[in-house]
Motif scaffolding. Structure first.
Motif, PDB file in Angstrom:
ATOM      1  N   UNK A  18      33.203  54.085  39.656  1.00 10.46           N
ATOM      2  CA  UNK A  18      33.808  52.800  39.312  1.00 10.46           C
ATOM      3  C   UNK A  18      34.894  52.401  40.294  1.00 10.46           C
ATOM      4  N   UNK A  19      35.706  53.370  40.734  1.00 13.22           N
ATOM      5  CA  UNK A  19      36.868  53.012  41.531  1.00 13.22           C
ATOM      6  C   UNK A  19      36.577  52.967  43.026  1.00 13.22           C
ATOM      7  N   UNK A  20      35.611  53.776  43.511  1.00 17.96           N
ATOM      8  CA  UNK A  20      35.421  53.860  44.950  1.00 17.96           C
ATOM      9  C   UNK A  20      33.959  53.827  45.366  1.00 17.96           C
ATOM     10  N   UNK A  21      33.058  53.941  44.446  1.00 16.82           N
ATOM     11  CA  UNK A  21      31.664  54.154  44.800  1.00 16.82           C
ATOM     12  C   UNK A  21      30.978  52.955  45.413  1.00 16.82           C
ATOM     13  N   UNK A  25      30.729  48.801  44.381  1.00 22.68           N
ATOM     14  CA  UNK A  25      31.174  47.768  45.306  1.00 22.68           C
ATOM     15  C   UNK A  25      30.066  46.774  45.618  1.00 22.68           C
ATOM     16  N   UNK A  26      28.822  47.232  45.663  1.00 22.98           N
ATOM     17  CA  UNK A  26      27.705  46.304  45.836  1.00 22.98           C
ATOM     18  C   UNK A  26      27.607  45.391  44.620  1.00 22.98           C
ATOM     19  N   UNK A  29      29.988  42.680  44.974  1.00 23.74           N
ATOM     20  CA  UNK A  29      29.500  41.635  45.874  1.00 23.74           C
ATOM     21  C   UNK A  29      28.619  40.657  45.112  1.00 23.74           C
ATOM     22  N   UNK A  30      27.736  41.195  44.281  1.00 20.18           N
ATOM     23  CA  UNK A  30      26.852  40.353  43.467  1.00 20.18           C
ATOM     24  C   UNK A  30      27.677  39.493  42.518  1.00 20.18           C
ATOM     25  N   UNK A  31      28.634  40.119  41.857  1.00 24.11           N
ATOM     26  CA  UNK A  31      29.513  39.421  40.914  1.00 24.11           C
ATOM     27  C   UNK A  31      30.210  38.242  41.593  1.00 24.11           C
ATOM     28  N   UNK A 192      29.920  46.919  56.520  1.00 24.31           N
ATOM     29  CA  UNK A 192      30.139  46.271  55.235  1.00 24.31           C
ATOM     30  C   UNK A 192      29.866  44.776  55.316  1.00 24.31           C
ATOM     31  N   UNK A 193      30.194  44.165  56.460  1.00 20.94           N
ATOM     32  CA  UNK A 193      29.939  42.734  56.621  1.00 20.94           C
ATOM     33  C   UNK A 193      28.439  42.446  56.587  1.00 20.94           C
ATOM     34  N   UNK A 194      27.664  43.304  57.245  1.00 20.32           N
ATOM     35  CA  UNK A 194      26.212  43.138  57.246  1.00 20.32           C
ATOM     36  C   UNK A 194      25.659  43.315  55.835  1.00 20.32           C
TER      37      UNK A 194
END
Length: 218
Positions: A18-21, A25-26, A29-31, A192-194
């Motif tokens: 939850x905190x770093x995975x 994080x993906x 991005x969707x959210x 991460x940008x890609x």
């Protein structure tokens, strides 16, 4: 189209998911992409739910719920109410155990033949997988993870939206420059940008597909 809602499943088993995975994080991005389009999204981390394997008791056919698995019932109700479903998962021989248990029980309880109209529209779903390490290639994740999940979702009358002709079962990302055994965010900024751009585009494809289908049905 009215108010639309999405549910994003974070399937990683990692303790710090939850905190770093990466999976979480993906999902973020969707959210963020959906929020900009006025679509609410709830992220569900499977690590927060106690799930158990199906025992084949058949009770769900009578009650419409798994009486022995409260965690599954909570998840299932949220999935049923959503207009869009997203599944974010690492490659894990080929998918994580809790995601397997979720699908297993959904297959038992969802859409029995006598309970749905064959012409009813399918709910749209997106699949985003990722592999870790320099030896992985996106094509490996697609075959082992995305294609597998697509087949399961198809049996549940959930339509996996393709990203393009090549990536017809969602998208697969490769996370390199990892450190240690746990998921971390020690990844190059350009990577991460890609990843973020691919996720954003895929979400837009799914939303646009929904709008096109809605227009056809009107």
């Amino acid at each position: 189209m009215g108010d639309k809602r999405a549910v994003c499943i974070s399937a990683s088993n990692m303790a710090d998911g939850k905190s770093r995975g990466i999976s979480y994080y993906i999902c973020k991005m969707i959210y963020s992409t959906l929020e900009k389009k006025g679509i609410s999204c709830e992220i569900l981390n499977l690590r927060n739910y106690s799930l158990s394997p199906c025992t084949g008791c058949g009770g769900c056919r009578e009650t419409g719920r798994c009486e022995g698995d409260r965690g599954f019932c909570q998840l299932y109700e949220k999935l049923r109410e959503a207009d869009y479903l997203f599944f974010v998962t690492p490659h894990c021989v080929p998918i994580p155990a809790k995601l397997c248990m979720l699908f297993e029980k959904m297959e038992q309880i969802s859409f029995p033949e006598e309970d749905y109209e064959r012409d009813a529209p399918e709910k749209l779903a997106g699949i985003i997988s990722y592999g870790q390490g320099d030896k992985w290639e996106p094509e490996n994740c697609k075959v082992m993870v995305n294609d597998t999940i697509r087949n399961v979702l198809g049996a549940l009358r959930l339509k996996t939206v393709p990203y393009n002709l090549k990536w017809n079962t969602g998208i697969s990302l490769i996370v390199r420059n990892m450190s240690g055994r746990k998921e971390t965010l020690l990844v190059k900024e350009d990577d991460w940008k890609i990843m973020e751009e691919m996720v954003r585009r895929y979400v837009e494809v799914i939303v646009q597909t929904s709008r096109s289908l809605h227009a056809i049905c009107q």
